[in-house]
Write a protein that holds these residues in place. Structure first.
Motif, PDB file in Angstrom:
ATOM      1  N   GLU A  86      -7.109  -3.606   3.176  1.00 40.72           N
ATOM      2  CA  GLU A  86      -7.743  -2.140   4.238  1.00 40.72           C
ATOM      3  C   GLU A  86      -7.131  -0.833   3.832  1.00 40.72           C
ATOM      4  OE1 GLU A  86      -8.095  -6.275   5.623  1.00 40.72           O
ATOM      5  OE2 GLU A  86      -6.748  -5.395   4.911  1.00 40.72           O
ATOM      6  N   LEU A  87      -6.053  -1.457   3.961  1.00 40.74           N
ATOM      7  CA  LEU A  87      -5.346   0.265   3.541  1.00 40.74           C
ATOM      8  C   LEU A  87      -5.781   0.520   2.534  1.00 40.74           C
ATOM      9  CD1 LEU A  87      -2.201   0.380   5.989  1.00 40.74           C
ATOM     10  CD2 LEU A  87      -4.052   1.779   5.803  1.00 40.74           C
ATOM     11  N   SER A  88      -5.686   0.289   1.282  1.00 41.79           N
ATOM     12  CA  SER A  88      -5.668   0.368  -0.117  1.00 41.79           C
ATOM     13  C   SER A  88      -7.018   0.721  -0.281  1.00 41.79           C
ATOM     14  CB  SER A  88      -5.954  -0.987  -1.335  1.00 41.79           C
ATOM     15  OG  SER A  88      -6.122  -0.671  -2.102  1.00 41.79           O
ATOM     16  N   GLN A  89      -8.451   0.757   0.483  1.00 42.49           N
ATOM     17  CA  GLN A  89      -9.582   0.861  -0.184  1.00 42.49           C
ATOM     18  C   GLN A  89      -9.716   2.194   0.745  1.00 42.49           C
ATOM     19  OE1 GLN A  89     -11.957  -2.163   1.968  1.00 42.49           O
ATOM     20  NE2 GLN A  89     -12.102  -3.603   0.361  1.00 42.49           N
ATOM     21  N   LEU A  91      -7.207   4.432   0.988  1.00 40.81           N
ATOM     22  CA  LEU A  91      -6.603   5.761   0.347  1.00 40.81           C
ATOM     23  C   LEU A  91      -7.088   5.473  -0.399  1.00 40.81           C
ATOM     24  CD1 LEU A  91      -3.442   4.006   1.274  1.00 40.81           C
ATOM     25  CD2 LEU A  91      -3.939   6.363   1.895  1.00 40.81           C
ATOM     26  N   ARG A  92      -8.183   4.693  -1.259  1.00 46.77           N
ATOM     27  CA  ARG A  92      -9.003   4.927  -2.692  1.00 46.77           C
ATOM     28  C   ARG A  92     -10.033   6.146  -2.446  1.00 46.77           C
ATOM     29  NH1 ARG A  92      -7.252   0.802  -6.733  1.00 46.77           N
ATOM     30  NH2 ARG A  92      -6.253  -0.399  -5.834  1.00 46.77           N
ATOM     31  N   SER A  93     -10.607   5.306  -1.379  1.00 43.29           N
ATOM     32  CA  SER A  93     -11.998   6.256  -1.052  1.00 43.29           C
ATOM     33  C   SER A  93     -11.658   7.724  -0.345  1.00 43.29           C
ATOM     34  CB  SER A  93     -12.580   5.908   0.637  1.00 43.29           C
ATOM     35  OG  SER A  93     -11.948   6.020   1.394  1.00 43.29           O
ATOM     36  N   LYS A  94     -10.132   8.206  -0.109  1.00 45.01           N
ATOM     37  CA  LYS A  94      -9.361  10.031  -0.125  1.00 45.01           C
ATOM     38  C   LYS A  94      -9.369  10.199  -1.139  1.00 45.01           C
ATOM     39  CE  LYS A  94      -8.417   8.890   4.473  1.00 45.01           C
ATOM     40  NZ  LYS A  94      -8.950  10.325   5.311  1.00 45.01           N
ATOM     41  N   GLY A  95      -9.053   9.139  -2.405  1.00 48.23           N
ATOM     42  CA  GLY A  95      -9.277   9.890  -4.367  1.00 48.23           C
ATOM     43  C   GLY A  95      -8.072   9.246  -4.280  1.00 48.23           C
ATOM     44  N   HIS A  96      -7.200   8.957  -3.697  1.00 53.99           N
ATOM     45  CA  HIS A  96      -6.283   7.807  -4.623  1.00 53.99           C
ATOM     46  C   HIS A  96      -5.775   7.465  -5.766  1.00 53.99           C
ATOM     47  CE1 HIS A  96      -2.764   9.679  -1.652  1.00 53.99           C
ATOM     48  NE2 HIS A  96      -3.588   9.931  -0.635  1.00 53.99           N
ATOM     49  N   LYS A  97      -4.977   7.347  -6.858  1.00 55.26           N
ATOM     50  CA  LYS A  97      -5.202   5.938  -7.780  1.00 55.26           C
ATOM     51  C   LYS A  97      -4.181   5.422  -8.139  1.00 55.26           C
ATOM     52  CE  LYS A  97      -8.334   8.826  -9.068  1.00 55.26           C
ATOM     53  NZ  LYS A  97     -10.286   8.273  -9.646  1.00 55.26           N
ATOM     54  N   PHE A  98      -4.668   3.683  -7.842  1.00 58.29           N
ATOM     55  CA  PHE A  98      -3.894   2.673  -7.576  1.00 58.29           C
ATOM     56  C   PHE A  98      -3.677   2.159  -8.859  1.00 58.29           C
ATOM     57  CE2 PHE A  98      -4.441   3.189  -3.405  1.00 58.29           C
ATOM     58  CZ  PHE A  98      -3.479   2.358  -2.142  1.00 58.29           C
ATOM     59  N   LYS A  99      -2.201   2.155  -9.604  1.00 62.03           N
ATOM     60  CA  LYS A  99      -2.110   1.237 -10.611  1.00 62.03           C
ATOM     61  C   LYS A  99      -1.454  -0.109 -10.559  1.00 62.03           C
ATOM     62  CE  LYS A  99       3.044   3.484 -10.467  1.00 62.03           C
ATOM     63  NZ  LYS A  99       3.739   4.572 -11.223  1.00 62.03           N
ATOM     64  N   THR A 100      -1.333  -0.818  -8.717  1.00 61.82           N
ATOM     65  CA  THR A 100      -1.006  -1.832  -9.633  1.00 61.82           C
ATOM     66  C   THR A 100      -1.991  -2.557  -8.452  1.00 61.82           C
ATOM     67  OG1 THR A 100       0.606  -1.702  -7.454  1.00 61.82           O
ATOM     68  CG2 THR A 100       1.969  -1.137  -9.276  1.00 61.82           C
ATOM     69  N   TYR A 101      -2.060  -3.671  -7.377  1.00 62.46           N
ATOM     70  CA  TYR A 101      -2.019  -4.475  -6.604  1.00 62.46           C
ATOM     71  C   TYR A 101      -1.442  -4.811  -5.519  1.00 62.46           C
ATOM     72  CZ  TYR A 101      -6.132  -4.117 -10.026  1.00 62.46           C
ATOM     73  OH  TYR A 101      -7.491  -3.997 -10.965  1.00 62.46           O
ATOM     74  N   GLU A 112       1.223  10.235   0.920  1.00 59.37           N
ATOM     75  CA  GLU A 112       1.297  10.686   0.791  1.00 59.37           C
ATOM     76  C   GLU A 112      -0.175  11.378   1.449  1.00 59.37           C
ATOM     77  OE1 GLU A 112       1.036  11.448  -4.068  1.00 59.37           O
ATOM     78  OE2 GLU A 112       0.233   9.935  -3.760  1.00 59.37           O
ATOM     79  N   GLU A 113      -0.930  11.058   2.023  1.00 56.46           N
ATOM     80  CA  GLU A 113      -2.358  10.220   2.838  1.00 56.46           C
ATOM     81  C   GLU A 113      -1.651  11.429   3.492  1.00 56.46           C
ATOM     82  OE1 GLU A 113      -6.266  11.930   3.652  1.00 56.46           O
ATOM     83  OE2 GLU A 113      -5.210  11.101   1.476  1.00 56.46           O
ATOM     84  N   PHE A 114      -0.540  10.607   4.756  1.00 56.95           N
ATOM     85  CA  PHE A 114      -0.323  11.236   6.637  1.00 56.95           C
ATOM     86  C   PHE A 114       1.115  11.348   6.337  1.00 56.95           C
ATOM     87  CE2 PHE A 114      -3.104   7.390   5.506  1.00 56.95           C
ATOM     88  CZ  PHE A 114      -4.528   7.548   6.163  1.00 56.95           C
ATOM     89  N   GLY A 115       1.688  11.315   5.639  1.00 55.34           N
ATOM     90  CA  GLY A 115       3.610  11.556   5.450  1.00 55.34           C
ATOM     91  C   GLY A 115       4.093  10.800   6.357  1.00 55.34           C
ATOM     92  N   GLU A 116       4.845  11.426   7.355  1.00 53.75           N
ATOM     93  CA  GLU A 116       5.836  10.819   8.258  1.00 53.75           C
ATOM     94  C   GLU A 116       5.106   9.547   9.252  1.00 53.75           C
ATOM     95  OE1 GLU A 116       8.565  12.802   9.698  1.00 53.75           O
ATOM     96  OE2 GLU A 116       9.679  13.533   8.061  1.00 53.75           O
ATOM     97  N   ASP A 117       3.357  10.090   9.174  1.00 52.81           N
ATOM     98  CA  ASP A 117       2.535   8.732  10.407  1.00 52.81           C
ATOM     99  C   ASP A 117       2.038   7.442   9.797  1.00 52.81           C
ATOM    100  OD1 ASP A 117       2.863  10.747  12.614  1.00 52.81           O
ATOM    101  OD2 ASP A 117       1.678  11.861  12.107  1.00 52.81           O
ATOM    102  N   CYS A 118       2.904   7.322   8.072  1.00 50.18           N
ATOM    103  CA  CYS A 118       1.662   6.850   7.774  1.00 50.18           C
ATOM    104  C   CYS A 118       2.533   4.960   8.380  1.00 50.18           C
ATOM    105  CB  CYS A 118       2.359   6.509   6.246  1.00 50.18           C
ATOM    106  SG  CYS A 118       4.138   6.737   5.863  1.00 50.18           S
TER     107      CYS A 118
END
Length: 632
Positions: A86-89, A91-101, A112-118
């Motif tokens: 769910e988190l991967s989806q 983050l992808r919608s926010k433009g993050h590029k994944f190289k693994t599953y 990267e997206e949420f900082g220490e609040d991740c």
């Protein structure tokens, strides 16, 4: 599940030196990750991250340490983020590029997206370290319950961390010394409190905490990002909480079935593990038959509840496998267990848990378990004992109906027969201090020192007041109003982490990942919001939990009154086959020269250990710890 390690040095240490010391750390925790070995060193700073991998999610692509696209954020991670899909989806919608599953890469992009609040977005068990190359800082975190371990050392020129203490010792960055204040805590609770360990200057990151190390200044900041609050909701009905808990239980098990390798479950025959096995079998969409693993002893029915475990496995169509550890297994494996543990914690149940994990590791790489049910759903008999005294006090003082948190004597009478087998505990509990303060009463219930204090040399002064003060600061820390919730809070902060320490080490010793769905933080938070008069109705342990599962598990298991908690026949073995083994450890010349114990009192205790007593167990584990880590 994996092993992590890292070193940050500001004293001009060469990369060869960092790699050398880091490699020594990883070799000490090779058992945690038999599937892979990875290292990363910063080009610009003296930063080393290391990883031993047990490949569970994306076995091919999830190698660590792992970075973002431009190599400015690196992570080494131990655990599993169950909502990674769910988190991967998101983050992808926010433009993050994944190289693994893998779930590991979700951590990188969430940072990267949420900082220490991740960490607030993660449902899972985790201990990780993220190196931010741009900000030149290390961000580390440990999961809310403390399922995964994280230890560190910090001095003027270096910071180092690892999944296990033995890895920090292997790095030769600190002199190993016992912490006698922590040893006193162990004597009372058979664990250490909060950040303490038995090793001086080796620190444990507490559950629900994060850590930031600023490389330029060497400043270390530790913060609590999660704590359990008892904001009780009196507006909802019992039926509402039953429906909510049922949904969360099913979802917690469902997301913990996510695995790219074989999966099974521990099964004791009690409510907690039976519920997990039953739900896993109902939800499992893989089509494969669930493997279950059970342990018992052949010393009589008091040490064997396999009939219930077999019944549950049969009812859900699971494969059933069992193991019966022996006294000779105890002799062979106890020293190894102390090595894997780093420091002793909890009771003798660690031995059969170790053996059941050994059995499971021969068939699967992941196991589900029922750990945490007693602490979350109020299952321990000691809660009823404490509750009974509150009822008596309220009846005598006429205050039992003056507050919404109060208990009444009449409400718990139907459940008092379950205390019959605990008469010795009641005699001890009420021999003095009756109707004392809540913190003093629960301290008596949790105090494991018993006769053990009498074993020590008079020169070893035990600071009772200091131990009690440390205990009290935890017991009274929460916003809980009821005695029940205060007891549950202390167990969540002290007793449960000790059991999870055991769970982590006995599984990792065999390269096995252990998942504990009942400790999903959403379930824990829900239970904290439920009025004590609902979740512990009429003083019935696990009342609300029972209402949820009564149609899930066999009635024979549901209605049983003899749950054992994995008792070990040590007192029988001490008097016969193990007497020589115990005396060789506790009374050899090295132990005598240590001057820690009063030898005469120790000999008497060995010959007179009571049934299910912990006096010799506590002394044996402590002495083996000295022999393993201080003498060698």
């Amino acid at each position: 599940m994996c092993g992590i390690a890292g070193i940050l040095s500001s004293k001009g240490q060469s990369k060869e030196s960092l790699r050398h010391h880091g490699g020594k750390m990883l070799r000490q925790i090779a058992h945690r990750g038999p599937d892979g070995y990875g290292e990363w060193l910063s080009d610009e700073s003296q930063v080393y991250l290391g990883h031993r991998r047990l490949a569970i999610i994306d076995p091919e692509g999830g190698k660590q340490p792992l970075s973002n696209e431009d190599g400015t954020v690196w992570v080494t991670f131990n655990g599993c983020i169950y909502n990674y899909m769910e988190l991967s989806q998101t983050l992808r919608s926010k433009g993050h590029k994944f190289k693994t599953y893998s779930d590991t890469e979700v951590i990188v992009h969430a940072y990267e997206e949420f900082g220490e609040d991740c960490i607030k977005y993660f449902i899972g068990m985790f201990a990780f370290a993220i190196w931010d190359e741009k900000k030149k800082k290390l961000f580390c975190a440990r999961d809310r319950m403390g399922i995964k371990p994280f230890y560190y050392i910090h001095n003027d020129s270096q910071f180092a961390f690892a999944s296990e203490i033995k890895a920090l010792l292997a790095a030769d960055l600190i002199r190993k010394e016992p912490d006698y204040q922590s040893i006193q805590q162990y004597i009372y609770f058979q664990t250490t409190l909060e950040e303490k360990t038995l090793f001086k200057n080796i620190i444990k990151l507490p559950p629900g905490h994060n850590l930031v190390y600023d490389y330029a200044s060497g400043k270390l900041t530790v913060s609590e990002y999660w704590d359990l609050r008892f904001d009780v909701d009196f507006s909802k009905s019992e039926e509402y909480f039953i429906d909510k808990l049922r949904f969360l239980l099913e979802d917690a098990v469902k997301i913990r079935l996510r695995s790219d390798v074989s999966l099974g479950a521990h099964l004791s025959g009690g409510l907690d593990s039976s519920t997990v096995v039953s739900l896993a079998s109902m939800i499992n969409v893989s089509g494969s038959t669930l493997n279950t693993f059970t342990g018992a002893f052949q010393e009589g029915e008091k040490f064997d509840e396999t009939q219930y475990a077999k019944l549950v496995a049969q009812s859900v169509g699971a494969n059933y496998q069992e193991i019966f550890p022996t006294d000779q297994d105890f002799v062979e494996y106890l020293p190894k267990i102390i090595h894997y543990m780093d420091e002793p914690a909890a009771g003798p149940g660690i031995f059969p848990q170790f053996m059941v994990s050994k059995l499971a590791s021969q068939h699967v790489k992941v196991v589900l378990g029922g750990q945490g049910g007693d602490e979350i759903f109020a299952g321990y008999t000691r809660y009823l004992i404490g509750y009974l005294e509150e009822c008596l006090k309220g009846s005598i003082e006429g205050t039992e109906n003056t507050a919404e948190y109060a208990a009444t004597l009449s409400s718990i009478i139907p459940n008092l027969p379950m205390l019959k087998q605990y008469t010795p505990m009641l005699k001890y509990f009420w021999q003095d201090g009756l109707f004392d303060s809540q913190e003093k009463r629960y301290f008596r219930l949790m105090n494991r020192s018993g006769d053990m204090k009498g074993l020590f040399n008079p020169d070893f002064k035990i600071d009772h007041d200091g131990v009690f003060a440390s205990y009290e600061s935890i017991f009274n820390r929460s916003n809980a109003q009821s005695f029940l919730n205060k007891m549950l809070y202390f167990d969540l902060k002290v007793h449960l982490p000790a059991l999870l320490h055991v769970e982590d080490r006995v599984s990792m010793a065999w390269g096995l990942e252990s998942r504990v769905p009942l400790l999903d933080h959403r379930i824990v938070e829900l239970m904290a919001s439920i009025p004590p008069t609902i979740k512990f109705k009429n003083g019935e342990p696990k009342y609300l939990f029972r209402q949820v599962i009564k149609n899930i598990i066999p009635s024979e298991v549901m209605n049983r009154k003899d749950k054992m908690g994995f008792p070990v026949p040590l007192h029988l073995w001490y008097q016969k086959s193990l007497k020589g083994f115990v005396k060789d450890i506790l009374l050899d010349q090295t132990a005598k020269d240590r001057g820690f114990y009063d030898v005469n009192q120790l000999e008497k205790a060995i010959d007179n250990e009571k049934a299910f007593g912990r006096t010799i167990w506590g002394a044996l584990c402590l002495e083996l710890w000295f022999k393993t880590f201080m003498d060698n």
